[in-house]
Design a protein around this motif. Sequence first.
Motif, short mmCIF file in Angstrom:
data_model
loop_
_atom_site.label_atom_id
_atom_site.label_comp_id
_atom_site.label_asym_id
_atom_site.label_seq_id
_atom_site.Cartn_x
_atom_site.Cartn_y
_atom_site.Cartn_z
N LEU A 179 14.89 -10.84 3.27
CA LEU A 179 14.80 -9.46 2.80
C LEU A 179 15.85 -9.17 1.74
CD1 LEU A 179 14.18 -7.55 6.16
CD2 LEU A 179 12.51 -8.15 4.40
N LEU A 228 7.56 -7.14 -1.73
CA LEU A 228 8.14 -6.12 -0.87
C LEU A 228 7.16 -4.97 -0.65
CD1 LEU A 228 10.52 -4.97 0.72
CD2 LEU A 228 11.40 -4.03 -1.43
N THR A 229 6.54 -4.52 -1.72
CA THR A 229 5.57 -3.42 -1.61
C THR A 229 4.41 -3.80 -0.69
OG1 THR A 229 6.11 -2.63 -3.83
CG2 THR A 229 3.99 -1.93 -2.89
N GLN A 237 5.58 -3.83 2.93
CA GLN A 237 5.76 -2.46 3.40
C GLN A 237 4.41 -1.82 3.70
OE1 GLN A 237 8.10 -1.05 0.07
NE2 GLN A 237 10.00 -1.10 1.26
N ASN A 238 3.39 -2.12 2.90
CA ASN A 238 2.05 -1.60 3.17
C ASN A 238 1.49 -2.15 4.47
OD1 ASN A 238 2.05 -0.09 0.80
ND2 ASN A 238 0.97 -1.64 -0.40
N LEU A 265 3.26 -3.10 7.03
CA LEU A 265 4.00 -2.43 8.11
C LEU A 265 3.45 -1.03 8.35
CD1 LEU A 265 7.60 -3.55 7.09
CD2 LEU A 265 6.48 -4.14 9.24
N ALA A 266 3.16 -0.31 7.26
CA ALA A 266 2.63 1.04 7.40
C ALA A 266 1.27 1.04 8.09
CB ALA A 266 2.54 1.70 6.03
N PHE A 317 10.20 -0.55 9.07
CA PHE A 317 10.77 -1.62 8.24
C PHE A 317 12.11 -2.06 8.83
CE2 PHE A 317 13.30 -3.21 4.68
CZ PHE A 317 12.43 -4.15 4.14
N ILE A 369 9.73 -6.71 10.88
CA ILE A 369 9.16 -7.89 10.22
C ILE A 369 8.68 -8.90 11.25
CG2 ILE A 369 9.71 -9.92 8.81
CD1 ILE A 369 9.30 -7.45 7.13
#
Length: 301
Positions: free
Chosen positions: A221, A230-231, A234-235, A237-238, A244, A249
């Motif tokens: 990370l 990263l984006t 994050q998507n 994870l959402a 996050f 992870i």
Amino acid sequence: MKFGLKCRVDSLTEIGKVPVQVTIDGIDFTLEPSKEGLLNGLTVIAKIEPGKKFVSQIAPSPYPDVAGVLTVDVDQQFIESLKSLIEYIESILSFQFEVKKIYLEEAERFFVPENEEEMGKIDVMSFSLQKRPYPEQTRRLTLDDFKDILQGRSKYQPFKVACLFHREGIREFSSFRYIQAFYNFYFVLEDLYGQGKTNNNQIGEKFKSNQTLRAIVQRMLDTFIKGEHLTNIQNFLAEEKIPFGVDGILELVVQVRGNLHHYSGKSTKRKGTPLNQGDFESIAFLLMGLSQFSLTEVMFK
């Protein structure tokens, strides 16, 4: 204005030695043969409906080392409908007529103006997008290295299969087969840290409680997971409603493995299919790093 997609095809599908052309529901199809008479090209051309957006322009570049800025844009819904049609054709031809692959991801995209006015709106008639192969590098094997491998057999032997899983993961990743790459890298982590557990909750706890793995995730990370990777993560994870962080992870890694292990067209979760390998590039890249650093840690430190 018409717009087309021209795709390379790998097949053992005999169609004769002259192109096959047909128009169905207002869409023009051309099947191109190789010199042996095997299907090796598919072109699909459809009319852009009046009022739908399309742009093909070259503008001056603000950068001295770039000749110009190319902007090509076609109504996304229209493009997706053509891609979906080609995916449908590929699925049925692959099942019944020995088509190995239609290379939609590198298709040539082109405009077909139908009058002088439309011709004046087009700066670039055709273009294609191709993924560049990932760079490879050689590594020097010295006599001392080889002697160390042989003399350290008792130390390295337990990691033989994990190393081969990692090797297969690299091969799949380099071939843009990110789902298969993810699986291979995951098996490395499961072997090194799972302590024989396979249940999602149990193996998730084993992962989260291992300080070595936690440190490697944090290193990824801090150092390697940037920008688009990263984006994308994050998507992911959402979508899974996971916060996050290191725990998030590790929970995501286990969750994605579970999602990929099953398929239902009715599911709302992101599932792996032969058509969406690219969706899993970033998570596979993450696992490649976790696998690499984990093997280095246990074998050499």
